[in-house]
Write a protein that holds these residues in place. Structure first.
Motif, PDB file in Angstrom:
ATOM      1  N   ASP A 129      26.517  -7.309  -4.969  1.00  0.00           N
ATOM      2  CA  ASP A 129      27.351  -8.168  -4.270  1.00  0.00           C
ATOM      3  C   ASP A 129      28.661  -7.147  -4.899  1.00  0.00           C
ATOM      4  O   ASP A 129      30.405  -7.164  -4.831  1.00  0.00           O
ATOM      5  N   GLU A 130      28.513  -5.988  -5.505  1.00  0.00           N
ATOM      6  CA  GLU A 130      29.590  -5.511  -6.344  1.00  0.00           C
ATOM      7  C   GLU A 130      30.969  -4.687  -5.405  1.00  0.00           C
ATOM      8  O   GLU A 130      31.801  -5.626  -6.045  1.00  0.00           O
TER       9      GLU A 130
ATOM     10  N   VAL B 132      33.081  -8.541  -5.105  1.00  0.00           N
ATOM     11  CA  VAL B 132      33.044  -8.569  -5.888  1.00  0.00           C
ATOM     12  C   VAL B 132      34.179  -7.735  -6.536  1.00  0.00           C
ATOM     13  O   VAL B 132      35.420  -8.345  -6.894  1.00  0.00           O
ATOM     14  N   PHE B 133      34.022  -6.654  -5.924  1.00  0.00           N
ATOM     15  CA  PHE B 133      35.333  -5.453  -6.967  1.00  0.00           C
ATOM     16  C   PHE B 133      36.821  -6.440  -5.845  1.00  0.00           C
ATOM     17  O   PHE B 133      37.697  -6.444  -6.033  1.00  0.00           O
TER      18      PHE B 133
ATOM     19  N   VAL C 299      38.786  -4.858 -14.050  1.00  0.00           N
ATOM     20  CA  VAL C 299      37.614  -4.960 -14.135  1.00  0.00           C
ATOM     21  C   VAL C 299      37.184  -3.861 -14.830  1.00  0.00           C
ATOM     22  O   VAL C 299      37.023  -3.006 -15.615  1.00  0.00           O
TER      23      VAL C 299
ATOM     24  N   LEU D 142      33.681  -2.437 -15.626  1.00  0.00           N
ATOM     25  CA  LEU D 142      31.970  -1.897 -15.046  1.00  0.00           C
ATOM     26  C   LEU D 142      31.237  -1.284 -16.231  1.00  0.00           C
ATOM     27  O   LEU D 142      31.455  -0.665 -17.401  1.00  0.00           O
TER      28      LEU D 142
ATOM     29  N   LYS E  19      28.396   4.145 -11.920  1.00  0.00           N
ATOM     30  CA  LYS E  19      29.654   3.379 -12.009  1.00  0.00           C
ATOM     31  C   LYS E  19      30.900   3.936 -11.493  1.00  0.00           C
ATOM     32  O   LYS E  19      31.787   3.661 -11.129  1.00  0.00           O
TER      33      LYS E  19
ATOM     34  N   SER F 183      35.106   0.937 -17.605  1.00  0.00           N
ATOM     35  CA  SER F 183      33.761   1.510 -18.283  1.00  0.00           C
ATOM     36  C   SER F 183      33.107   1.287 -19.942  1.00  0.00           C
ATOM     37  O   SER F 183      33.872   2.161 -20.664  1.00  0.00           O
TER      38      SER F 183
ATOM     39  N   SER G  66      33.739  -8.790 -15.984  1.00  0.00           N
ATOM     40  CA  SER G  66      32.403  -7.694 -15.157  1.00  0.00           C
ATOM     41  C   SER G  66      31.712  -7.974 -14.450  1.00  0.00           C
ATOM     42  O   SER G  66      31.160  -8.097 -13.914  1.00  0.00           O
ATOM     43  N   LEU G  67      31.190  -6.589 -14.326  1.00  0.00           N
ATOM     44  CA  LEU G  67      30.695  -6.371 -13.332  1.00  0.00           C
ATOM     45  C   LEU G  67      29.593  -5.015 -13.642  1.00  0.00           C
ATOM     46  O   LEU G  67      29.662  -4.125 -14.807  1.00  0.00           O
ATOM     47  N   GLU G  68      27.941  -5.794 -14.067  1.00  0.00           N
ATOM     48  CA  GLU G  68      26.924  -5.092 -14.470  1.00  0.00           C
ATOM     49  C   GLU G  68      26.576  -4.297 -13.909  1.00  0.00           C
ATOM     50  O   GLU G  68      25.550  -4.554 -12.569  1.00  0.00           O
ATOM     51  N   PHE G  69      25.849  -2.956 -14.042  1.00  0.00           N
ATOM     52  CA  PHE G  69      25.527  -1.973 -13.664  1.00  0.00           C
ATOM     53  C   PHE G  69      24.302  -1.678 -14.277  1.00  0.00           C
ATOM     54  O   PHE G  69      24.014  -1.368 -15.330  1.00  0.00           O
TER      55      PHE G  69
END
Length: 261
Positions: free
Chosen positions: A13-14, A17-18, A28, A30, A38, A142, A164-167
């Motif tokens: 769902d990145e 969310v972004f 944000v 990454l 990223k 990032s 935070s978006l985790e990849f």
């Protein structure tokens, strides 16, 4: 002429969310291993939401606050103020992307703090200007937690200013789709390369931290599509690209031998 859309395949769902973070004007972070997508993601989102190039800064240990904010430069017989990349983004409403932010000096990253809370301001000390961020401005940073140490990690005072978006590396089938699209090899070869990537990342006992990146798998596919024999392409873009240790290289070669008979 409009720039083409940077291709990106969502794995969760990145994107949603972004988009929500952008609407709320939230900075944000990454977070994820090298070569997992990223940068491509932020390029895609900049095109999708802003329709213009993003402002990217590759952070390093010599990066100063002046490099980000700006400085006076000589012009003929006078000095002229020149905005840095961060200031340009703040003025114009672009995304400013600080890539691998932990590589920058900690006294440099402090300059972003007033932009990452309710103030959304950038103080420019040398001109006395207190610059209010454009409504569309967004700050994105990032870093790769696999390489962090006590000397190179985000300060809590910085980290807790970002959502935070985790990849991570995608599942084999998804990564195969990415490799096929980006390199031009057929689906069967792309699946073999993605499987090699998955097996290599399991070699934790050999001291590998991130394993092989999706980027390197794409490079391997591009070499194959360009006429290089598959095993030789793997040797160039995987085995010798990620390690100089003979025992690790042998373990990698063994995986390639099994999957590319």
């Amino acid at each position: 002429m409009a720039a083409p859309e940077p291709w990106y395949l969502p794995v969760g769902d990145e994107v949603q969310v972004f988009e929500a973070a952008r609407r709320a004007r939230l900075p944000v972070l990454l977070k994820g291993p090298t070569g997992c997508g990223k940068t491509r993601f932020i390029e895609h989102m900049a095109w999708r939401l802003w329709g213009q190039p993003l402002v990217t800064v590759a952070c390093h240990e010599d990066l100063t606050a002046n490099d980000l904010v700006g400085r006076y430069l000589l012009s003929a017989d006078s000095t002229v103020w020149t905005d840095g990349p961060l200031t340009r983004a703040v003025r114009t409403g672009a995304i400013c992307y600080l890539d691998e932010v932990v590589e920058a000096r900690k006294d440099t990253t402090v300059v972003i703090h007033p932009l990452t809370d309710h103030r959304r301001m950038l103080p420019i000390e040398k001109t006395g200007e207190l610059l209010e961020a454009h409504p569309d401005f967004l700050l994105v940073i990032s870093y790769n937690p696999g390489y962090q140490s006590s000397l190179k990690d985000l300060k809590p005072s910085t980290r807790q200013r970002f959502v935070s978006l985790e990849f991570n590396y995608p599942a084999v089938d998804v990564e195969a789709t990415i490799v096929a699209h980006e390199s031009g090899v057929d689906a069967a070869m792309a699946h073999r390369l993605a499987t090699i990537g998955d097996k290599v990342r399991a070699l934790r006992e050999h001291g590998l931290t991130d394993g092989v990146s999706t980027r390197l798998l794409v490079y391997t596919g591009q070499l194959i599509a360009g006429g290089i024999a598959p095993r030789r392409a793997c040797d160039i873009a995987i085995t010798h690209a990620i390690s100089d240790e003979p025992d690790v290289q042998q373990a990698l070669a063994d995986i390639v031998d099994v999957l590319l008979p």
